[in-house]
Design a protein around this motif. Sequence first.
Motif, mmCIF file in Angstrom:
data_model
loop_
_atom_site.group_PDB
_atom_site.id
_atom_site.type_symbol
_atom_site.label_atom_id
_atom_site.label_comp_id
_atom_site.label_asym_id
_atom_site.label_seq_id
_atom_site.Cartn_x
_atom_site.Cartn_y
_atom_site.Cartn_z
ATOM 1 N N HIS A 147 64.443 -2.118 -19.165
ATOM 2 C CA HIS A 147 64.051 -2.001 -20.657
ATOM 3 C C HIS A 147 64.696 -2.695 -21.514
ATOM 4 C CE1 HIS A 147 62.796 -0.217 -24.300
ATOM 5 N NE2 HIS A 147 61.884 0.492 -23.713
ATOM 6 N N THR A 148 63.888 -3.352 -22.647
ATOM 7 C CA THR A 148 64.628 -4.378 -23.562
ATOM 8 C C THR A 148 65.701 -3.740 -24.572
ATOM 9 O OG1 THR A 148 62.958 -3.614 -25.438
ATOM 10 C CG2 THR A 148 62.510 -5.731 -23.907
ATOM 11 N N GLU A 185 73.051 10.231 -23.013
ATOM 12 C CA GLU A 185 71.561 10.760 -22.792
ATOM 13 C C GLU A 185 70.513 9.584 -23.307
ATOM 14 O OE1 GLU A 185 71.242 14.215 -25.209
ATOM 15 O OE2 GLU A 185 72.579 15.467 -23.896
ATOM 16 N N LEU A 186 70.663 8.703 -24.259
ATOM 17 C CA LEU A 186 69.679 7.591 -24.595
ATOM 18 C C LEU A 186 69.957 6.567 -23.433
ATOM 19 C CD1 LEU A 186 70.275 7.054 -28.246
ATOM 20 C CD2 LEU A 186 68.220 7.616 -27.129
ATOM 21 N N LEU A 187 71.148 6.215 -23.021
ATOM 22 C CA LEU A 187 71.295 5.468 -22.039
ATOM 23 C C LEU A 187 70.684 5.826 -20.519
ATOM 24 C CD1 LEU A 187 72.433 2.871 -20.893
ATOM 25 C CD2 LEU A 187 74.604 4.048 -20.390
ATOM 26 N N GLU A 188 70.671 7.243 -20.305
ATOM 27 C CA GLU A 188 70.383 7.637 -19.249
ATOM 28 C C GLU A 188 68.781 7.688 -18.809
ATOM 29 O OE1 GLU A 188 73.968 10.678 -17.615
ATOM 30 O OE2 GLU A 188 72.137 11.449 -19.028
ATOM 31 N N ARG A 225 71.905 -0.112 -25.676
ATOM 32 C CA ARG A 225 72.267 1.285 -25.745
ATOM 33 C C ARG A 225 73.534 1.523 -24.842
ATOM 34 N NH1 ARG A 225 66.159 4.154 -25.185
ATOM 35 N NH2 ARG A 225 65.840 3.855 -27.600
ATOM 36 N N MET A 226 73.487 0.403 -23.675
ATOM 37 C CA MET A 226 74.785 0.530 -23.003
ATOM 38 C C MET A 226 76.196 0.124 -23.901
ATOM 39 S SD MET A 226 76.640 0.633 -20.063
ATOM 40 C CE MET A 226 75.651 0.561 -18.541
ATOM 41 N N ALA A 227 75.736 -0.674 -24.928
ATOM 42 C CA ALA A 227 76.784 -1.072 -25.880
ATOM 43 C C ALA A 227 77.319 0.052 -26.581
ATOM 44 C CB ALA A 227 76.480 -2.417 -26.483
ATOM 45 N N ASP A 228 76.047 0.862 -26.924
ATOM 46 C CA ASP A 228 76.323 1.825 -27.784
ATOM 47 C C ASP A 228 77.083 3.064 -27.220
ATOM 48 O OD1 ASP A 228 75.141 0.640 -29.923
ATOM 49 O OD2 ASP A 228 73.241 1.710 -29.481
ATOM 50 N N PHE A 229 76.941 3.113 -25.920
ATOM 51 C CA PHE A 229 77.482 4.334 -25.060
ATOM 52 C C PHE A 229 79.161 3.718 -25.076
ATOM 53 C CE2 PHE A 229 78.833 5.203 -20.709
ATOM 54 C CZ PHE A 229 79.281 6.586 -21.063
ATOM 55 N N VAL A 230 79.337 2.568 -24.513
ATOM 56 C CA VAL A 230 80.577 2.047 -24.306
ATOM 57 C C VAL A 230 81.527 2.153 -25.592
ATOM 58 C CG1 VAL A 230 82.255 0.036 -23.776
ATOM 59 C CG2 VAL A 230 80.075 0.473 -22.392
ATOM 60 N N HIS A 275 100.114 13.307 -35.709
ATOM 61 C CA HIS A 275 99.537 14.052 -34.767
ATOM 62 C C HIS A 275 98.121 13.334 -34.345
ATOM 63 C CE1 HIS A 275 96.687 16.336 -37.065
ATOM 64 N NE2 HIS A 275 97.712 16.568 -37.801
ATOM 65 N N PRO A 276 97.529 13.565 -33.204
ATOM 66 C CA PRO A 276 96.219 12.923 -32.971
ATOM 67 C C PRO A 276 95.194 13.750 -33.727
ATOM 68 C CG PRO A 276 97.479 13.332 -30.640
ATOM 69 C CD PRO A 276 98.247 14.158 -31.923
ATOM 70 N N GLY A 277 94.202 12.901 -34.395
ATOM 71 C CA GLY A 277 93.079 13.559 -35.112
ATOM 72 C C GLY A 277 92.180 14.280 -34.203
ATOM 73 N N ALA A 278 91.322 14.967 -34.634
ATOM 74 C CA ALA A 278 90.305 15.512 -33.882
ATOM 75 C C ALA A 278 89.250 14.658 -33.453
ATOM 76 C CB ALA A 278 89.700 16.904 -34.540
ATOM 77 N N ARG A 279 88.575 14.851 -32.063
ATOM 78 C CA ARG A 279 87.601 13.940 -31.711
ATOM 79 C C ARG A 279 86.268 14.626 -31.282
ATOM 80 N NH1 ARG A 279 91.119 11.245 -26.993
ATOM 81 N NH2 ARG A 279 91.648 13.425 -26.618
ATOM 82 N N ASP A 280 85.251 14.009 -31.827
ATOM 83 C CA ASP A 280 83.961 14.745 -31.827
ATOM 84 C C ASP A 280 83.233 14.082 -30.502
ATOM 85 O OD1 ASP A 280 81.582 15.937 -31.843
ATOM 86 O OD2 ASP A 280 80.981 15.030 -33.938
ATOM 87 N N PRO A 281 82.831 15.046 -29.397
ATOM 88 C CA PRO A 281 82.357 14.476 -28.130
ATOM 89 C C PRO A 281 80.843 14.381 -28.402
ATOM 90 C CG PRO A 281 82.697 16.776 -28.115
ATOM 91 C CD PRO A 281 83.175 16.233 -29.250
ATOM 92 N N VAL A 282 80.066 14.712 -29.582
ATOM 93 C CA VAL A 282 78.744 14.804 -29.662
ATOM 94 C C VAL A 282 77.999 13.392 -29.673
ATOM 95 C CG1 VAL A 282 76.642 15.329 -31.158
ATOM 96 C CG2 VAL A 282 78.587 16.796 -30.944
ATOM 97 N N ALA A 283 78.811 12.556 -30.351
ATOM 98 C CA ALA A 283 78.203 10.982 -30.258
ATOM 99 C C ALA A 283 78.184 10.450 -28.915
ATOM 100 C CB ALA A 283 79.109 10.256 -31.376
ATOM 101 N N VAL A 284 79.430 10.798 -28.157
ATOM 102 C CA VAL A 284 79.382 10.344 -26.910
ATOM 103 C C VAL A 284 78.175 10.767 -25.948
ATOM 104 C CG1 VAL A 284 80.899 10.004 -24.611
ATOM 105 C CG2 VAL A 284 81.766 10.146 -26.842
ATOM 106 N N GLN A 285 78.005 12.069 -26.023
ATOM 107 C CA GLN A 285 77.013 12.778 -25.373
ATOM 108 C C GLN A 285 75.393 12.343 -25.626
ATOM 109 O OE1 GLN A 285 77.407 14.828 -22.512
ATOM 110 N NE2 GLN A 285 75.320 14.780 -22.183
ATOM 111 N N ARG A 286 75.258 11.874 -26.766
ATOM 112 C CA ARG A 286 74.056 11.482 -27.545
ATOM 113 C C ARG A 286 73.540 10.270 -26.885
ATOM 114 N NH1 ARG A 286 75.044 11.638 -32.692
ATOM 115 N NH2 ARG A 286 74.496 13.824 -32.920
ATOM 116 N N ALA A 287 74.958 9.284 -26.933
ATOM 117 C CA ALA A 287 74.754 7.873 -26.379
ATOM 118 C C ALA A 287 74.439 7.843 -25.001
ATOM 119 C CB ALA A 287 75.977 7.098 -26.861
#
Length: 407
Positions: free
Chosen positions: A108-109, A99-102, A114-119, A85-97
């Motif tokens: 900016h250098t 916010e940093l990108l936004e 940060r775009m790569a981190d978000f993707v 069965h599909p394992g649990a997924r944590d959206p926190v890392a996505v939201q953090r990445a």
Amino acid sequence: MDALIWTPQQAAALDSVGRWLRDPHSPQVYRLFGFAGTGKTTLAKYLAEQETGTVRFAAFTGKAASVLRERGCDNATTLHALLYHPGARDPVAVQRAKELLEHTPAHHTDYAERMADFVAARAAYQRPRFTHNPDSVLKQARLLVLDEVSMVGKALANDVLAVTRKVLVLGDPGQLPPIEGTGYFTEGKPDSMLTDITRQAADSPIIRWATMVREGRSIPAGALDGTARKMSKKMVDDQWLTTHAGQLVCGRNDSRAKLNRRIRHHLGYGDRLPQQGDVLVCLRNNHQLGLLNGVLCTAHRDAVPMDEEALSLTIRYEGELRHDLLVDSAPFTSARKDPLAFAPASVPLCQFDYGYAITVHKAQGSQWSGVTIWDDGFGKWEPKLRQQWLYTGITRASQRLTILAGA
């Protein structure tokens, strides 16, 4: 079903399987083998109806499982659906990445990083992670009936055996030998072997042709038998191959590549990377992601090149979406000299290719209502191999069969 209709072979097999089921000390696996049309599935269904405990039916692919359901095995599904069965997924890392990108200006250098981190974070979240299901219904089942097992390898077989009491394996020794790393359940000798074609199956032109080929007889050019026909390749064009062929199967990889190219050009895709709606075939098992070698899927969106080695693909696979898979670009681009030189197994890239046409080897474990065999002469150097190849191709069809021969 009245037992009086069983052939002597079938009656003996029913008795043998029944004794195996009742004996608590018998081996975990029973191999009921038989050629196409000998009634393996019918016997298994009858046995399930006689059992007081739960019996589950499964196959390697969703296509094969649907064929089982059409034959009355109502709870048939894929092995993967029963085991994982599909394992649990944590959206926190996505939201953090995100916010940093936004909060990072485009000039900016750190913006590109940060775009790569978000993707990457989004891909990790969307990608299903399949793990062992501790509550699998197989743990309570008295018997698992497993059909079309030629593509089941050792790892998947061990997962099956770890949670089941008894496994009734249905196999066909007339088919091609399994490719390397598969065929775990078909390596052993059969406990019962069915060779007599039933009267009902004898009415099927597909079974008649499969039997002819298995017995070493040839199908003449121009043959027409109900829903089965053999005709010249010159009689079909790209439009026919695209709309009337059903699933195309062939022998050689060069034939497969040429047929896929013809169909994609006819559809207007040209030589572009996978486009939305493209038919794809999985080339390598990845149980963590729920991907099985030989299973067909469709591109849900156009592929996005990530770098020289990989594409990002979102696909519809076995009825579900698989988002942002990192896929080896080798089959889809001429960037490498050898398009079959895939990344080594240690590289965590999924592997797909176009699936309008696939080899008969890849088609093992699946069935389709309509199949067209593009006879490219595969196996002509070894009569036994050619016989197995053509027999396997024919038995991939459940309703309609076309064999295209000639230059």
